[in-house]
Design a protein around this motif. Structure first.
Motif, short mmCIF file in Angstrom:
data_model
loop_
_atom_site.label_atom_id
_atom_site.label_comp_id
_atom_site.label_asym_id
_atom_site.label_seq_id
_atom_site.Cartn_x
_atom_site.Cartn_y
_atom_site.Cartn_z
N GLU A 15 0.81 -1.22 0.00
CA GLU A 15 0.00 0.00 0.00
C GLU A 15 0.85 1.27 0.00
O GLU A 15 0.39 2.32 -0.45
CB GLU A 15 -0.92 0.01 1.23
N ASN A 16 2.07 1.16 0.50
CA ASN A 16 2.93 2.35 0.66
C ASN A 16 4.32 2.09 0.09
O ASN A 16 5.32 2.14 0.82
CB ASN A 16 3.03 2.74 2.14
N PRO A 17 4.42 1.82 -1.22
CA PRO A 17 5.73 1.47 -1.77
C PRO A 17 6.68 2.67 -1.76
O PRO A 17 6.28 3.79 -2.08
CB PRO A 17 5.41 1.04 -3.21
N ILE A 18 7.94 2.44 -1.40
CA ILE A 18 8.96 3.49 -1.45
C ILE A 18 9.55 3.55 -2.85
O ILE A 18 9.78 4.62 -3.39
CB ILE A 18 10.05 3.22 -0.40
N SER A 19 9.81 2.39 -3.43
CA SER A 19 10.37 2.32 -4.77
C SER A 19 9.38 1.63 -5.70
O SER A 19 8.60 0.78 -5.28
CB SER A 19 11.70 1.56 -4.76
N GLU A 20 9.43 2.02 -6.98
CA GLU A 20 8.59 1.36 -7.98
C GLU A 20 9.14 -0.02 -8.35
O GLU A 20 8.45 -0.82 -8.95
CB GLU A 20 8.49 2.23 -9.23
N LYS A 21 10.41 -0.25 -8.02
CA LYS A 21 11.06 -1.50 -8.38
C LYS A 21 10.89 -2.52 -7.24
O LYS A 21 10.99 -2.18 -6.07
CB LYS A 21 12.55 -1.28 -8.63
N THR A 22 10.67 -3.76 -7.62
CA THR A 22 10.54 -4.81 -6.61
C THR A 22 11.91 -5.34 -6.19
O THR A 22 12.08 -5.81 -5.08
CB THR A 22 9.69 -5.97 -7.15
N THR A 23 12.89 -5.25 -7.09
CA THR A 23 14.25 -5.68 -6.78
C THR A 23 15.20 -4.54 -7.10
O THR A 23 15.17 -3.98 -8.19
CB THR A 23 14.64 -6.92 -7.62
N LEU A 24 16.06 -4.19 -6.14
CA LEU A 24 16.98 -3.06 -6.31
C LEU A 24 18.42 -3.55 -6.30
O LEU A 24 18.81 -4.33 -5.44
CB LEU A 24 16.78 -2.05 -5.18
N ASN A 25 19.21 -3.05 -7.27
CA ASN A 25 20.63 -3.33 -7.30
C ASN A 25 21.37 -2.31 -6.44
O ASN A 25 22.16 -1.50 -6.92
CB ASN A 25 21.16 -3.26 -8.74
N LEU A 26 21.08 -2.34 -5.16
CA LEU A 26 21.68 -1.35 -4.27
C LEU A 26 23.05 -1.79 -3.78
O LEU A 26 23.28 -2.98 -3.57
CB LEU A 26 20.77 -1.12 -3.06
N PRO A 27 23.98 -0.85 -3.61
CA PRO A 27 25.24 -1.20 -2.96
C PRO A 27 25.00 -1.69 -1.54
O PRO A 27 23.96 -1.41 -0.94
CB PRO A 27 26.02 0.12 -2.97
N ASP A 28 25.97 -2.38 -1.02
CA ASP A 28 25.92 -2.87 0.36
C ASP A 28 26.44 -1.76 1.27
O ASP A 28 27.62 -1.39 1.22
CB ASP A 28 26.79 -4.12 0.48
N LYS A 29 25.57 -1.21 2.11
CA LYS A 29 25.95 -0.08 2.97
C LYS A 29 27.13 -0.43 3.88
O LYS A 29 28.07 0.38 4.03
CB LYS A 29 24.74 0.34 3.81
N ASP A 30 27.10 -1.60 4.49
CA ASP A 30 28.19 -2.00 5.39
C ASP A 30 29.51 -2.11 4.63
O ASP A 30 30.58 -1.77 5.15
CB ASP A 30 27.86 -3.32 6.08
N GLU A 31 29.43 -2.59 3.40
CA GLU A 31 30.64 -2.72 2.59
C GLU A 31 31.20 -1.35 2.21
O GLU A 31 32.42 -1.14 2.21
CB GLU A 31 30.34 -3.54 1.32
N VAL A 32 30.32 -0.39 1.92
CA VAL A 32 30.78 0.97 1.60
C VAL A 32 31.47 1.58 2.81
O VAL A 32 32.51 2.24 2.68
CB VAL A 32 29.60 1.84 1.13
N ILE A 33 30.92 1.37 4.00
CA ILE A 33 31.55 1.89 5.22
C ILE A 33 32.91 1.23 5.43
O ILE A 33 33.89 1.89 5.83
CB ILE A 33 30.62 1.66 6.43
N GLU A 34 32.99 -0.05 5.13
CA GLU A 34 34.28 -0.75 5.24
C GLU A 34 35.30 -0.16 4.27
O GLU A 34 36.48 -0.02 4.60
CB GLU A 34 34.07 -2.24 4.97
N ILE A 35 34.82 0.20 3.07
CA ILE A 35 35.71 0.82 2.08
C ILE A 35 36.24 2.16 2.59
O ILE A 35 37.42 2.49 2.41
CB ILE A 35 34.96 0.99 0.73
N ILE A 36 35.37 2.94 3.22
CA ILE A 36 35.81 4.22 3.81
C ILE A 36 36.92 3.97 4.84
O ILE A 36 37.95 4.67 4.86
CB ILE A 36 34.63 4.94 4.48
#
Length: 297
Positions: A22-43
């Motif tokens: 009822e309250n979708p944030i994204s129109e896509k059902t599957t997102l190719n999002l980066p891994d947040k924890d991995e990005v922090i590890e890269i930093i």
């Protein structure tokens, strides 16, 4: 309905899934999002690359530095390329773009351009550390500043994230900047342009907006906001100059707000604490807030 979790579990599941639909944030059902924890590890890996002797490689010397730095670069390259590829796939999918270049090719190109700029990032950071040492009489050494000052963490992450932002990398620069924000209390948008020899003293509560331009040898204190005049109808303001320009050799004291894309603080100016500025200030100005007299009974 009883209070037993196990028997009510199907009801809880159905309710949450229904809310998703009822309250979708994204129109896509599957997102190719980066891994947040991995990005922090890269930093954290980049901080080790930039300040290796402060990050577990205390015995590094001329005989071992090429080997140690080379190993670290190869390790972070593999992680970075993977997350960049996911970010570009996400962008293609979100914008329904035709693949002009593969996500893998773009990730490889950005990695090459970023590592080419790493020496310049370090050069700027060395001047930021010097600015902190010169500007803080409580600083015992530059080692102490690198090891413990939150402003160096925030500025280091910003200088990394800003390069990715300028290279057109989606989502990853903001993950980086918000990680630094959560860790230090200093909020610098990765789009902000910051010159050499920059120092944030104390730092908590500082906000620097996306289109801010800061010159060389600028010093700001805690609680300073370099922001937009209004965020009403925010989507109409995308890709416009919304935040101020701070010219060279400016000091801005705690709690001051400088707002608006047309606002320019002229070079060699000082902005007093708690000032609220929405128009340009000529160079060489001293701006202060006239206060009522303090009364103690």
């Amino acid at each position: 309905m009883g209070n037993d979790f196990k028997s009510n579990l199907p009801h809880y599941i159905d309710g949450l899934i229904e809310s998703y639909h009822e309250n979708p944030i994204s129109e896509k059902t599957t997102l190719n999002l980066p891994d947040k924890d991995e990005v922090i590890e890269i930093i954290n890996d980049f901080e080790m690359l930039l300040f290796p002797q402060y990050s577990g490689n205390k015995k590094m010397d001329e005989a071992t530095e090429k080997y140690i730095i080379g190993n670290m670069m190869q390790m972070v390259y593999q992680k970075l390329k993977k997350q960049l590829k996911l970010a570009f796939l996400y962008e293609y999918d979100r914008k329904n773009q035709k693949l002009m270049h593969s996500a893998d090719e773009r990730a490889e190109s950005v990695c090459a351009e970023f590592f080419e700029q790493l020496p310049e990032i370090y050069r700027y950071l060395s001047m930021d550390i010097q600015a902190a040492f010169d500007g803080d009489p409580a600083a015992e050494s530059k080692d102490q500043i690198v090891f413990s000052y939150p402003c160096i963490t925030a500025i280091s992450v910003h200088r990394i994230a800003h390069v990715f932002y300028k290279l057109g990398v989606p989502i990853i620069p903001r993950i980086m900047s918000e990680y630094a924000h959560s860790k230090t209390g200093i909020d610098i948008h990765p789009g902000a342009t910051i010159g050499k020899y920059f120092f944030i003293d104390h730092g908590t509560g500082v906000v620097i907006g996306e289109t801010t331009v800061i010159g060389d040898r600028v010093k700001i204190y805690q609680g300073v906001t370099l922001g937009a005049l209004s965020t009403r109808k925010a989507r109409a303001l995308v890709n416009t100059k919304r935040h101020p320009t701070i010219e060279d050799n400016v000091t801005i004291y705690s709690g001051a707000s400088v707002l608006g894309g047309e606002t320019v603080i002229g070079k060699n100016s000082t902005i007093g604490g708690s000032a609220f500025i929405t128009e340009s200030v000529p160079e060489g100005s001293m701006v202060s807030v006239k206060r009522d007299e303090l009364n103690i009974e």
